[in-house]
Design a protein around this motif. Structure first.
Motif, mmCIF file in Angstrom:
data_model
loop_
_atom_site.group_PDB
_atom_site.id
_atom_site.type_symbol
_atom_site.label_atom_id
_atom_site.label_comp_id
_atom_site.label_asym_id
_atom_site.label_seq_id
_atom_site.Cartn_x
_atom_site.Cartn_y
_atom_site.Cartn_z
ATOM 1 N N ALA A 22 -19.824 0.703 -0.043
ATOM 2 C CA ALA A 22 -20.859 1.648 -0.479
ATOM 3 C C ALA A 22 -21.142 2.690 0.603
ATOM 4 O O ALA A 22 -22.282 3.093 0.816
ATOM 5 N N GLY A 23 -20.066 3.108 1.306
ATOM 6 C CA GLY A 23 -20.195 4.127 2.332
ATOM 7 C C GLY A 23 -20.634 3.634 3.694
ATOM 8 O O GLY A 23 -20.711 4.410 4.648
ATOM 9 N N ILE A 24 -20.921 2.338 3.829
ATOM 10 C CA ILE A 24 -21.378 1.773 5.109
ATOM 11 C C ILE A 24 -20.193 1.117 5.811
ATOM 12 O O ILE A 24 -19.533 0.242 5.235
ATOM 13 N N PRO A 25 -19.873 1.508 7.067
ATOM 14 C CA PRO A 25 -18.760 0.880 7.784
ATOM 15 C C PRO A 25 -18.993 -0.618 7.976
ATOM 16 O O PRO A 25 -20.082 -1.038 8.373
ATOM 17 N N VAL A 26 -17.986 -1.420 7.639
ATOM 18 C CA VAL A 26 -18.116 -2.871 7.775
ATOM 19 C C VAL A 26 -16.982 -3.497 8.589
ATOM 20 O O VAL A 26 -17.035 -4.674 8.926
ATOM 21 N N GLY A 27 -15.938 -2.720 8.914
ATOM 22 C CA GLY A 27 -14.842 -3.308 9.668
ATOM 23 C C GLY A 27 -13.853 -2.260 10.145
ATOM 24 O O GLY A 27 -13.828 -1.133 9.647
ATOM 25 N N LYS A 28 -13.058 -2.647 11.126
ATOM 26 C CA LYS A 28 -12.004 -1.795 11.661
ATOM 27 C C LYS A 28 -10.753 -2.624 11.898
ATOM 28 O O LYS A 28 -10.835 -3.836 12.130
ATOM 29 N N GLY A 29 -9.601 -1.962 11.862
ATOM 30 C CA GLY A 29 -8.356 -2.670 12.097
ATOM 31 C C GLY A 29 -7.248 -1.732 12.503
ATOM 32 O O GLY A 29 -7.401 -0.511 12.477
ATOM 33 N N SER A 30 -6.122 -2.310 12.878
ATOM 34 C CA SER A 30 -4.945 -1.527 13.264
ATOM 35 C C SER A 30 -3.707 -2.166 12.657
ATOM 36 O O SER A 30 -3.677 -3.366 12.366
ATOM 37 N N TRP A 31 -2.672 -1.339 12.486
ATOM 38 C CA TRP A 31 -1.429 -1.804 11.870
ATOM 39 C C TRP A 31 -0.275 -1.087 12.561
ATOM 40 O O TRP A 31 -0.273 0.136 12.662
ATOM 41 N N THR A 32 0.680 -1.854 13.049
ATOM 42 C CA THR A 32 1.867 -1.302 13.696
ATOM 43 C C THR A 32 3.101 -1.798 12.962
ATOM 44 O O THR A 32 3.236 -2.996 12.703
ATOM 45 N N ILE A 33 3.980 -0.868 12.604
ATOM 46 C CA ILE A 33 5.203 -1.219 11.886
ATOM 47 C C ILE A 33 6.382 -0.562 12.599
ATOM 48 O O ILE A 33 6.322 0.617 12.947
ATOM 49 N N GLU A 34 7.438 -1.323 12.807
ATOM 50 C CA GLU A 34 8.681 -0.777 13.354
ATOM 51 C C GLU A 34 9.819 -1.151 12.420
ATOM 52 O O GLU A 34 10.014 -2.329 12.124
ATOM 53 N N ILE A 35 10.554 -0.145 11.956
ATOM 54 C CA ILE A 35 11.678 -0.370 11.062
ATOM 55 C C ILE A 35 12.939 0.153 11.739
ATOM 56 O O ILE A 35 13.054 1.344 12.027
ATOM 57 N N GLN A 39 16.564 -4.485 11.300
ATOM 58 C CA GLN A 39 15.433 -5.389 11.462
ATOM 59 C C GLN A 39 14.120 -4.621 11.348
ATOM 60 O O GLN A 39 14.077 -3.409 11.582
ATOM 61 N N PHE A 40 13.047 -5.350 10.980
ATOM 62 C CA PHE A 40 11.720 -4.738 10.952
ATOM 63 C C PHE A 40 10.688 -5.730 11.460
ATOM 64 O O PHE A 40 10.897 -6.944 11.447
ATOM 65 N N SER A 41 9.568 -5.191 11.906
ATOM 66 C CA SER A 41 8.435 -6.027 12.296
ATOM 67 C C SER A 41 7.158 -5.271 11.968
ATOM 68 O O SER A 41 7.112 -4.040 12.012
ATOM 69 N N ALA A 42 6.124 -6.026 11.616
ATOM 70 C CA ALA A 42 4.832 -5.432 11.288
ATOM 71 C C ALA A 42 3.747 -6.369 11.783
ATOM 72 O O ALA A 42 3.859 -7.588 11.645
ATOM 73 N N SER A 43 2.696 -5.811 12.377
ATOM 74 C CA SER A 43 1.586 -6.638 12.839
ATOM 75 C C SER A 43 0.283 -5.883 12.632
ATOM 76 O O SER A 43 0.226 -4.655 12.757
#
Length: 260
Positions: A22-35, A39-43
Motif C-alpha cells: 500500500a505504498g509503504i516500504p516493507v523490505g529490500k533485497g538484491s539479486w545477482t545473476i551471471e550467465i 554455466q549460470f549462477s544466481a543469488s
C-alpha cells in the motif's frame, strides 16, 4: 553458424529491489545473476525494513546454479534460507534435467495430514523458484514481445508444487533509479497449487483466485533471458509491489577457447 548464438548467451545482472505494501516500504533485497556460455549462477538476499521490521524482523537468501543448454537454464542445485525471530529454516534441492533428485528442509517440519502429498511425478519437469522466475525467449527474433509471455512452468520450492501460467498484458517503459531505462513486457501470472499445500489455507485460495497479479520483465544484456523488474500482487491490505531501484546489466565478451 553456432558461434554467434553461443557468444550472445553471456551476461550479468546486479539488481536491488524494494518491497512495498500500500505504498509503504516493507523490505529490500538484491539479486545477482551471471550467465556464461555453459554455466549460470544466481543469488538473492533480502529482509524486512521500515515499519515492518518493528513488527516482524526477518531475512532470507537463495541461490541457484547449473548449466546453460542450448540457451536454456538447467539448474543443478537450489538453496533457500529464511530467518525470523522465532525460527530459521533451510531448504536444499538437487536437480537433474528438471527433475528433483534430492530435497530437504532443515529443521524437518512436522507431518500435517491435511497437506496434499507431493509424489515423485510432481517433482518431474519442474524448476526451482529462482530459475523458474527467469524467462528464456527461444528463437532469434525480438526478445521483448507478446510471445515472451505465452508460456508457463511447474515449480517446486521444497514444500509446495505449483504451476504458473503467463499471458501477455502490455508493453511499457520502465526506469530504475540506477541502470536500466527501456522497454518491458508485462505478463499476467496465474497461480495453480498442485501438491504440498493445505487446501483450507486462506492464502492459497486467495492466490489461486487472483487474476490481477502481473510481472514486468526486462532482458539481461547479451542473453535471451528475461527477469522480473517489477511484480505487483493485490492483497486485502493494499497493493504489494516488488520493484527494482537498481538494475545494472551488462553483456560479457565471449569466452575464447584455449588452443592448448
Amino acid at each position: 553458424m553456432l558461434a554467434p548464438a553461443a557468444a550472445s548467451a553471456q551476461g550479468r545482472l546486479d539488481a536491488h529491489y524494494e518491497a512495498s505494501l500500500a505504498g509503504i516500504p516493507v523490505g529490500k533485497g538484491s539479486w545477482t545473476i551471471e550467465i556464461g556460455d555453459d554455466q549460470f549462477s544466481a543469488s538473492a538476499q533480502g529482509g524486512t525494513s521500515g515499519l515492518m521490521k518493528a513488527f516482524s524482523g526477518g531475512t532470507g537468501s537463495g541461490a541457484s546454479q547449473g548449466r546453460v543448454v542450448n540457451g536454456a537454464l538447467v539448474a543443478s542445485s537450489y538453496t533457500a534460507t529464511s530467518t525470523t525471530a522465532k525460527k530459521s529454516e533451510t531448504i536444499r534441492m538437487v536437480l537433474l534435467n528438471n527433475t528433483i533428485k534430492e530435497f530437504s528442509i532443515d529443521p524437518e517440519p512436522p507431518v500435517d495430514p491435511d497437506r496434499i502429498p507431493v509424489t515423485d511425478a510432481h517433482r518431474r519437469n519442474v524448476f526451482d523458484p529462482m530459475t523458474g522466475s527467469m524467462l528464456r525467449v527461444p528463437g532469434s527474433g525480438e526478445v521483448l514481445s507478446p510471445d515472451a509471455c505465452r508460456t508457463g512452468a511447474g515449480i517446486f520450492d521444497g514444500r509446495l508444487r505449483y504451476d504458473l501460467k503467463l499471458d501477455f498484458k502490455r508493453m511499457e517503459i520502465v526506469k530504475a533509479e540506477r541502470g536500466y531505462h527501456g522497454p518491458a513486457v508485462v505478463c499476467a501470472i496465474y497461480f495453480t497449487p498442485v501438491a504440498g499445500y493445505i487446501p483450507d489455507r486462506p492464502v492459497i485460495k486467495y492466490l489461486a483466485a487472483q487474476r490481477n497479479i502481473e510481472v514486468a520483465f526486462v532482458p539481461i544484456a547479451g542473453t535471451r533471458i528475461l527477469v522480473p523488474f517489477r511484480m505487483t500482487i493485490p492483497t486485502p491490505f493494499g497493493q504489494a509491489m516488488l520493484e527494482a531501484t537498481q538494475f545494472v546489466t551488462s553483456a560479457a565478451p565471449p569466452r575464447v577457447a584455449k588452443t592448448q
